[in-house]
Write a protein that holds these residues in place. Structure first.
Motif, PDB file in Angstrom:
ATOM      1  N   UNK B  14      51.910  58.681  36.773  1.00 25.55           N
ATOM      2  CA  UNK B  14      50.583  59.002  36.284  1.00 25.55           C
ATOM      3  C   UNK B  14      50.249  58.566  34.837  1.00 25.55           C
ATOM      4  N   UNK B  15      51.384  58.096  34.351  1.00 21.59           N
ATOM      5  CA  UNK B  15      51.172  57.340  32.922  1.00 21.59           C
ATOM      6  C   UNK B  15      50.612  56.014  32.862  1.00 21.59           C
ATOM      7  N   UNK B  16      50.527  55.319  34.012  1.00 24.23           N
ATOM      8  CA  UNK B  16      49.828  54.183  34.001  1.00 24.23           C
ATOM      9  C   UNK B  16      48.443  54.155  33.818  1.00 24.23           C
ATOM     10  N   UNK B  17      47.782  53.285  33.019  1.00 26.86           N
ATOM     11  CA  UNK B  17      46.575  53.486  32.328  1.00 26.86           C
ATOM     12  C   UNK B  17      45.616  53.850  33.419  1.00 26.86           C
ATOM     13  N   UNK B  18      45.549  52.912  34.521  1.00 28.93           N
ATOM     14  CA  UNK B  18      44.709  53.074  35.577  1.00 28.93           C
ATOM     15  C   UNK B  18      44.664  54.576  36.318  1.00 28.93           C
ATOM     16  N   UNK B  19      46.045  55.042  36.598  1.00 26.60           N
ATOM     17  CA  UNK B  19      45.855  56.241  37.131  1.00 26.60           C
ATOM     18  C   UNK B  19      45.613  57.460  35.976  1.00 26.60           C
ATOM     19  N   UNK B  20      46.010  56.986  35.027  1.00 31.66           N
ATOM     20  CA  UNK B  20      45.658  57.884  33.755  1.00 31.66           C
ATOM     21  C   UNK B  20      44.141  58.343  33.974  1.00 31.66           C
ATOM     22  N   UNK B  21      43.523  57.063  33.891  1.00 34.32           N
ATOM     23  CA  UNK B  21      41.826  57.288  34.107  1.00 34.32           C
ATOM     24  C   UNK B  21      41.537  57.964  35.285  1.00 34.32           C
ATOM     25  N   UNK B  22      42.056  57.766  36.417  1.00 33.02           N
ATOM     26  CA  UNK B  22      41.877  58.376  37.674  1.00 33.02           C
ATOM     27  C   UNK B  22      41.830  59.930  37.424  1.00 33.02           C
ATOM     28  N   UNK B  45      36.282  56.706  33.665  1.00 30.75           N
ATOM     29  CA  UNK B  45      36.884  56.713  32.354  1.00 30.75           C
ATOM     30  C   UNK B  45      37.698  55.368  32.198  1.00 30.75           C
ATOM     31  N   UNK B  46      37.777  55.043  30.934  1.00 36.64           N
ATOM     32  CA  UNK B  46      38.551  53.851  30.560  1.00 36.64           C
ATOM     33  C   UNK B  46      39.521  54.204  29.293  1.00 36.64           C
ATOM     34  N   UNK B  47      40.435  53.536  29.483  1.00 33.89           N
ATOM     35  CA  UNK B  47      41.623  53.692  28.204  1.00 33.89           C
ATOM     36  C   UNK B  47      41.768  52.319  27.589  1.00 33.89           C
ATOM     37  N   UNK B  48      41.937  52.222  26.304  1.00 35.03           N
ATOM     38  CA  UNK B  48      42.662  50.994  25.672  1.00 35.03           C
ATOM     39  C   UNK B  48      43.400  51.630  24.625  1.00 35.03           C
ATOM     40  N   UNK B  49      43.860  50.807  23.814  1.00 37.31           N
ATOM     41  CA  UNK B  49      44.517  51.297  22.484  1.00 37.31           C
ATOM     42  C   UNK B  49      43.691  52.253  21.850  1.00 37.31           C
ATOM     43  N   UNK B  50      44.452  53.500  21.531  1.00 45.05           N
ATOM     44  CA  UNK B  50      43.532  54.345  20.530  1.00 45.05           C
ATOM     45  C   UNK B  50      42.214  54.682  21.155  1.00 45.05           C
ATOM     46  N   UNK B  51      41.659  54.431  21.980  1.00 47.08           N
ATOM     47  CA  UNK B  51      40.534  55.037  22.570  1.00 47.08           C
ATOM     48  C   UNK B  51      40.287  55.121  24.110  1.00 47.08           C
ATOM     49  N   UNK B  52      39.669  56.380  24.217  1.00 41.83           N
ATOM     50  CA  UNK B  52      39.549  56.675  25.619  1.00 41.83           C
ATOM     51  C   UNK B  52      37.728  56.613  25.861  1.00 41.83           C
ATOM     52  N   UNK B  53      37.273  56.165  26.874  1.00 42.93           N
ATOM     53  CA  UNK B  53      35.873  55.931  27.169  1.00 42.93           C
ATOM     54  C   UNK B  53      35.466  56.895  28.491  1.00 42.93           C
ATOM     55  N   UNK B  54      34.891  57.808  28.358  1.00 49.33           N
ATOM     56  CA  UNK B  54      34.263  58.612  29.573  1.00 49.33           C
ATOM     57  C   UNK B  54      32.874  58.386  29.781  1.00 49.33           C
ATOM     58  N   UNK B  55      32.453  57.967  30.827  1.00 49.67           N
ATOM     59  CA  UNK B  55      30.965  58.021  31.222  1.00 49.67           C
ATOM     60  C   UNK B  55      30.891  58.870  32.313  1.00 49.67           C
ATOM     61  N   UNK B  56      29.754  60.038  32.164  1.00 45.66           N
ATOM     62  CA  UNK B  56      29.481  60.796  33.218  1.00 45.66           C
ATOM     63  C   UNK B  56      28.164  61.044  33.544  1.00 45.66           C
TER      64      UNK B  56
END
Lengths: 1021, 402
Positions: B14-22, B45-56
């Motif tokens: 669950x810590x893998x960034x893709x799965x985290x976004x899921x 959802x998208x994550x990168x260093x220090x930033x999370x992007x959520x579009x809804x």
């Protein structure tokens, strides 16, 4: 008047000295005397005088010698000589007179001059054998001394501060805590400066020539023109200077001090050495002080060190010799702002002796910096001077070749030079900006810096604070949630599911209200007529108001549970914690703040009067309530309490409930956002609230203009990659959970993305961001002094709507300056072209020197100024802001100017040609050319009113222009009629046919220029 | 058709960034449905260093705190490093509210059959369901094993057996098939991330490899029939130590681990992402319905492997086509199985929502329903208790015909 006498006496003494042969460079041909040896600068305060000593600057040993010699004189308390500025500051008692001091200084300086080596030896010997303590105050090393030592030295103490008598003494001794203000240029100096410019020099030359060749009248007229120009220039510039300097009326902040064992708020001008300053978050440090107590104190020192991140301060004594200013962690300096924590400090330097004051003296007299536009215009002006000089040389040569007299050609070409050079260019800019300031003043917009107006015209993004700017900052509690029950608060009544509820009947509710009152810094005063006056932040006021409305005696409660300690909110901990005494062995801890963080501290909750543990489900339910309330755009706070028995502190608290407060959006803000969007300005909201609240308000105000609303929620912006930050700040419309410290980062990121940023702010912490933004906006009534002092624009009646007026005015002013410059350049260019053409082709002199000068007076000045006062075009707010890179006139504009002036010249030449055809090369023909050039230039002013064809847009009437044009035309006709003037200008009477030709030659260029305007591709006005 | 081959499938923690976004996307869906069961929402959802992007994009009566949900998920997953943690990450949300549609407040539970027939799908999709009897969960063996290993990898971190691990991790299992039945484990690869190397707190690679083998691989295969033998190639962090990992090392986006969500590429699967969508999206719930059908077919012994394909078109309630493929293992003809499916299974959108009670499950199940599906597969879950499409309640109906 002693000062004046001493000054006179000094001048006498100085003149007896042999000047040392240095002459100061001056950018204007200066005919001043060599500088005096000792010059008095300041002596307004009793017992305090500053002198400027020639030769002191950059001298190695003279300062020390002076200090050494003077400090040993009785009656002199303090001497400080600076080799940076060349000034010496002396504090003295009443025994000495200013005259005595001045003569003392003179003697000492001469001593040093004549026998420097001996003087040095004397000083060194003395210092070796010195046993008595020096009178010099060790200004540099407060940070190295122990606090106890400092306190005793300054005869003050932490608890009681200074006694009132001591305050008066120190005030006498050291003067008020003010920094020297720069004096504006005196009217006389403005007037005289006018005579020192190149065109005037040329004209004087021409006048001289006329005198030499016998044309006395000519000479008189020329000098008359110069004088009139000077008078006009003086009138406008002195008005501008006055306005500019009135901008400097600083709002003097106040400061909290301990005096005579009382904490009092005093005007910061009255702070003296030895005062104990109470530093709280949001206070402006009024003077240099050494910290004696510091608790998580963080200070923003960007005004002094340029470091934008707040510095953590301590009260510990430092060690080490060369500790730079930025690392003196136990000192606070004048001009810095406290951003968090609290502390106490003892003042060690005030006024000019503070670091800020010293920097100011280093810098010297503050000159009003040139705005970018003024610089551009200056550059354009000097290029034109070169051009016209070149052309005038050419005209001179050509005229000579054609056989005209040297003197005559010389006069003509010089006059052409004068007429052609738009020496009023920078003046137009300054005057227009200054007048614009006046105009905005009438709309209650106070502009404090000239280049703010320029920046206003090109603002691309405006960052708005939510609380206080977009909202009315009148919080009121509308909902409470305790024991999972929603309680609405309306008009002072508590309603649970529609039924009124007595707070005294519900234990949780009562405790919740009590905690809200206790964990609260607002001051409550009971007025004699029973009303309560509450002072404090809006959030805390709302809580108190709610309690008062519930019928709870707030003052009694505060008396019953006196406060022991208080822990303010800080960036890491988003809640406030206070400790109160219940009785001897028990203390009460009250906490309120961000619901999530407060909930984390709690282990139990209160239900029907009993404490039961908080389960996971309970926490979830509370979070859901929090979310629901936040989704309604409420500011939600959580409250909890705990007990400390006998020094034993229980780590976990008891949860009480949630309080939801509404801060209504200000009236008319939604429409204002719409206006901004129409004007092409992006709106960005910055708030410390949670995301859902920010979203709700962002939606209400339609910040995203119909597109998806983007919110950035962060309190660790530093972790973001700068490139990412730049890209984000460009797109995001709302910043949530932002602490004020980050505002500066947001502004900088936007600026790096190439935007011109306007930022609003009212708190102390907003000051760095306000300074960094191109236009910093502060509110006049609400909001702090510090924000107002730093801001470029102050909205005096707190109405944000005036911003749109300011933007419109800013754009208009810029456009008007362009129009005016366009007019000036095109008319001057047309004059050059006419003379060049005529001389080149050999058609005699269409304009003589007198006529050229008349042209200068009539056509250049009045219509030019009138154009600069055009009212705003109707569509000025419907177009996007101009790009800041654009020069005031780009190449397309120049082409247009050249084509317009060609048209003007051609038509005048045509009229001249007609004149020659009829009357031959004669004054008659010249008169025709003269009249036609003048009238066509005057009509050209109408064309310059807009870049679009006049028939297509409805411009509001410009009365100034009508008056100016009417007046100029009248003057022109007068010079035809009055014989005296006619002779002077060598104008002959004209008949009707001539008049028709002149009329045509004036109208045709106007029509032609108007017609060609529509062919241009649309550009921003 | 191949009879002997080697097949690998992978899974991530669950810590893998893709799965985290899921997970974040589905947590948002859960939250919405809890407050307003008739929500329509699509979130990425998208994550990168220090930033999370959520579009809804959503249509709902509830207003939820996206950022708080995201931070809760990140914290629960265990990210607390300075480079990426729940507290310090910046979250950008891009929200768009959709205009209210007509069918929003229809409660499928209360609709009659004719009304259900009227509710058409709003997306085009071809979805697949698969089941086989290689494992008791009716899932292919490679993906099943990969999931078990990934789950165990998280377990040893959470239970402090290997406290130096960080949340990011990847597993891959290769299985050799003889005659279309698994016969041996060919290879196992595990990528586990750890804290920066430290002699005391975070051991070197060799130690890590031993630890993983002992605590992850061995316990998982204890209960398996096919165990790794001496020739099985086991790779643990073959590229060297993987320090920290997570969004700081590689970014993630919702919907990029479709294969892991379904059958590990053993069967075909739809290209559409499953996470972040509300139950009215046929590209999500259709896959569940297809799985339900395939599993019941295999559980009823009608075939050993069964793949069900459903194709939907916008504007129609029923699927445009239903295909069944049993890879030659069917006891009856594929066509007949298809007829059975058409008769006994409801593949209409509203029907699926009704029979699986998809709208109300998040409110019923503690800890969120869709959020738990986001990791370790949407299908073949035996650990979650009641997962509606894993029920084998149609066996009797299917068997009766035979």
């Amino acid at each position: 008047m002693e000062g004046l006498q001493v000054a006179q006496w000094l001048t006498e003494m100085n003149n007896r000295q042999l000047p040392s042969g240095e002459s100061r460079k001056s950018h204007r041909l200066s005919l001043k005397q060599p500088k005096p040896l000792v010059q008095m600068l300041h002596n307004r305060v009793q017992g305090r005088v500053r002198y400027k000593i020639r030769g002191l600057k950059r001298s190695e040993n003279l300062p020390q010698y002076l200090e050494f010699r003077l400090s040993s004189q009785p009656g002199i308390n303090y001497v400080r000589a600076s080799s940076w500025t060349g000034n010496i500051l002396i504090l003295f008692t009443k025994e000495l007179s200013l005259k005595a001091i001045a003569s003392l200084i003179l003697t000492i300086v001469n001593e040093y001059r004549q026998q420097p080596k001996q003087a040095l030896e004397l000083m060194q010997n003395w210092s070796k054998t010195a046993s008595k303590p020096s009178n010099l105050m060790p200004l540099e090393s407060w940070h190295l001394q122990e606090t106890a030592a400092i306190l005793t030295e300054l005869e003050t103490s932490r608890e009681s501060g200074l006694s009132l008598e001591r305050v008066q003494d120190n005030l006498q001794k050291y003067g008020a805590n003010v920094l020297a203000e720069s004096k504006p240029r005196s009217g006389l100096s403005i007037f005289i400066d006018y005579f020192k410019s190149v065109p005037v020099a040329l004209l004087t030359l021409a006048a001289g020539l006329s005198l030499v060749t016998g044309g006395i009248i000519d000479a008189v007229v020329i000098m008359g023109v110069v004088t009139i120009n000077a008078i006009l220039g003086y009138a406008t510039e002195s008005q501008s200077e006055r306005i500019i300097h009135s901008l400097k009326s600083l709002v003097n902040p106040s400061a909290w001090t301990i005096r005579a064992s009382q904490v009092t708020k005093i005007n910061s001008q009255e702070i003296v050495i030895g005062d104990i300053l109470v530093l709280k978050p949001g206070s402006y440090v009024a003077a240099d002080a050494r910290l004696i107590e510091a608790e998580r104190l963080s200070v923003d020192e960007s005004a002094l060190t340029g470091e934008s991140v707040p510095v953590l301060k301590t009260a510990q004594t430092l060690t080490g010799q060369d500790v730079p200013l930025a690392e003196r962690a136990n000192m606070v300096y004048r001009g810095t702002l406290v951003t968090g924590g609290q502390g106490l400090a003892v003042v060690v330097a005030t006024g000019q002796l503070t670091e800020m004051g010293r920097i100011q003296t280093l810098v010297g007299e503050t000159t009003v910096p040139q705005t970018p536009m003024e610089r551009q215009l200056d550059r354009a002006g000097s290029q034109l001077v070169l051009l016209s000089s070149g052309v005038c040389g050419l005209v001179f040569a050509l005229g000579l070749m054609r056989g005209y007299g040297v003197v005559q050609m010389l006069k003509t070409s010089i006059s052409l030079a004068v007429a052609a050079v738009p020496e009023g260019l920078p003046t137009v800019a300054t005057t227009t900006l200054a007048l614009g300031i006046g105009k905005m003043r009438r709309h209650n917009v106070l502009i404090r810096r000239l280049d703010a107006i320029e920046a206003l015209g090109s603002v691309q993004t405006i960052c708005l604070d939510k609380t206080g700017t977009l909202t009315a900052n009148q919080m009121s509690v509308v909902e409470l949630c305790t024991d999972y029950q929603r309680i609405e608060v309306t008009d002072g009544q508590f309603l649970r599911e529609g039924e009124p509820l007595n707070p005294y009947g519900c234990d949780e509710l009562l405790k919740l209200i009590h905690v809200s009152i206790l964990c609260n810094e607002s001051k409550v005063n009971n007025h004699h007529d029973g009303r309560y006056v509450v002072n404090g932040s809006a959030t805390e006021n709302a809580l108190i108001q709610m309690a008062i409305a519930a019928g709870i005696d707030v003052l009694e409660l505060k008396r019953k549970y006196p406060r022991l300690e208080i822990d303010h909110r800080s960036e890491e901990r988003n809640f406030m914690r206070t400790v109160h005494i219940v009785h001897e062995s028990q203390k009460l801890v009250a906490v309120k703040g961000n619901p999530t963080e407060v909930l984390e501290l709690c282990c139990c909750q209160l239900k029907c009067g009993r404490q039961i543990p908080l389960t996971e489900a309970d926490r979830q339910a509370i979070e859901m309530e929090n979310e629901r309330m936040a989704g309604k755009a409420l500011r939600v706070l959580g409250a909890a309490y705990g007990h400390i028995d006998d020094g034993e502190c229980s780590e976990s608290l008891i949860w009480l409930g949630l309080v939801g407060m509404a801060d209504p959006v200000r009236h008319g803000v939604k429409d204002l956002m719409g206006s901004f969007h129409q004007a092409g300005i992006k709106t960005v909201m910055i708030t410390g609230d949670q995301s859902p609240t920010a979203y709700a308000i962002g939606k209400e105000l339609n910040l995203s203009q119909g597109k998806p609303l983007e919110i950035l929620d962060s309190n660790h912006l530093a972790h973001l990659d700068p490139e990412v930050m730049k890209g984000l700040c460009d797109r995001v419309q709302v910043f949530a959970r932002i602490s004020p410290v980050h505002k500066l980062q947001i502004v900088q990121a936007l600026q790096q993305a190439g935007k011109i940023v306007a930022m609003t702010g009212d708190g102390i912490n907003d000051a760095p961001a306000l300074k960094a933004a191109e236009v910093g906006i502060a509110m006049g009534h609400t909001g702090t002094d510090a924000a107002r002092e730093v801001a470029d624009v102050v909205l005096e009646d707190d109405r944000l709507e005036t911003m749109i007026i300011a933007v419109s005015q800013g754009r208009t002013i810029y456009n008007n300056i362009r129009k005016s410059v366009h007019f000036l350049l095109s008319t001057n260019l047309s004059e050059i072209m006419v003379m060049l053409l005529a001389n080149g082709v050999g058609l005699g002199q269409p304009l003589n020197a007198m006529q050229l000068l008349w042209l200068n007076m009539v056509t250049d000045i009045f219509p030019g100024l009138a154009l600069a006062l055009e009212p705003p075009e109707p569509e000025v707010l419907q177009v996007p802001p101009r790009s800041p890179e654009d020069p005031i006139l780009n190449s397309q504009d120049f082409q247009r100017i050249i084509s317009e002036s060609s048209v003007l010249s051609v038509s005048s030449m045509a009229a001249y040609g007609y004149g020659i055809a009829r009357y031959g090369i004669s004054p008659h023909a010249s008169s025709i050319a003269f009249m036609s050039l003048v009238t066509s230039q005057l009509l050209h002013a109408l064309s310059c009113r807009s870049t679009k064809p006049l028939s297509t847009i409805h411009l509001p009437a410009n009365h100034y222009l009508t008056v100016a044009l009417g007046g100029s035309l009248t003057l022109q006709l007068i010079c035809l009629v009055i014989p005296g003037l006619r002779n002077l200008l060598q104008v002959t009477p004209l008949n009707l046919l001539d008049g028709v030709v002149i009329g045509n030659s004036a109208l045709l260029p106007l029509l032609f220029n108007e017609a060609t305007k529509s062919n241009r591709l649309g550009e921003e006005p | 058709m191949k009879r002997d081959f080697m097949f690998t499938s992978e899974s991530v923690t669950e810590g893998h960034p893709d799965k985290l976004c899921d997970r974040i996307s589905d947590a948002i869906v859960d939250h919405f449905l809890r407050h307003d069961p008739f929500t329509r929402v699509v979130t990425e959802c998208a994550v990168a260093t220090a930033i999370v992007f959520i579009a809804a994009r959503f249509e709902s009566d509830a207003l939820i705190d996206f950022t708080k949900i995201a931070r809760q998920v990140i914290k629960q997953v265990g990210y607390e490093q300075p480079s990426f943690s729940a507290k310090t990450c910046s979250i950008v949300t891009s929200l768009k509210e959709l205009p209210q549609g007509e069918y929003r407040h229809f409660d499928e539970q209360k609709l009659s059959d004719t009304e259900i027939e009227k509710i058409a799908v709003k997306n085009q999709a071809t979805v697949f369901g698969f089941a086989c009897n290689q494992t008791p969960a009716f899932m292919p063996l490679p993906i099943w094993l990969a999931h078990q290993l990934a789950r165990r990898l998280t377990e040893v971190r959470v239970q402090n057996i290997l406290p130096y691990l960080t949340p990011d991790g990847k597993t891959q299992v290769g299985v050799e098939y003889c005659d279309r039945q698994p016969c041996r484990i060919h290879s196992i690869t595990i990528i586990a991330s750890q804290y920066p190397l430290d002699p005391v707190a975070s051991p070197d690679l060799k130690q890590l490899q031993e630890d993983i083998r002992a605590t992850v691989i061995d316990p998982v295969f204890e209960t398996e029939i096919i165990k790794p033998d001496l020739d099985t190639r086991i790779f643990i962090n073959p590229d060297g130590p993987f320090i920290i990992g997570g969004p700081a090392a590689h970014s993630g986006v919702t919907g990029r681990k479709n294969a892991i969500d379904t059958y590990g590429e053993y069967s075909r699967h739809s290209g559409a992402a499953l996470s972040g969508k509300d139950p009215t999206r046929i590209d999500r719930v259709g896959a569940y319905a297809a799985r339900y059908a395939a599993k019941n077919v295999v559980a009823a012994d009608l075939a050993e492997e069964c793949e069900v394909q459903l194709s939907y078109s916008i504007g129609l309630a029923r699927p445009v086509s239903i295909q069944v493929e049993t890879f030659g293992t069917g006891k009856i003809a594929d066509e007949e199985i298809k007829v059975l499916l058409e008769k006994h299974f409801d593949f209409r959108l509203a029907g699926i929502i009704k029979q699986f009670n998809l709208r109300f499950l998040p409110a019923l199940i503690k800890g969120g329903f869709y959020k738990q599906l986001a990791t370790y597969g949407h299908v073949g879950r035996t650990d979650l208790g009641l997962v509606p499409w894993e029920e084998t309640d149609k066996i009797t109906l299917l068997k009766a015909i035979k």
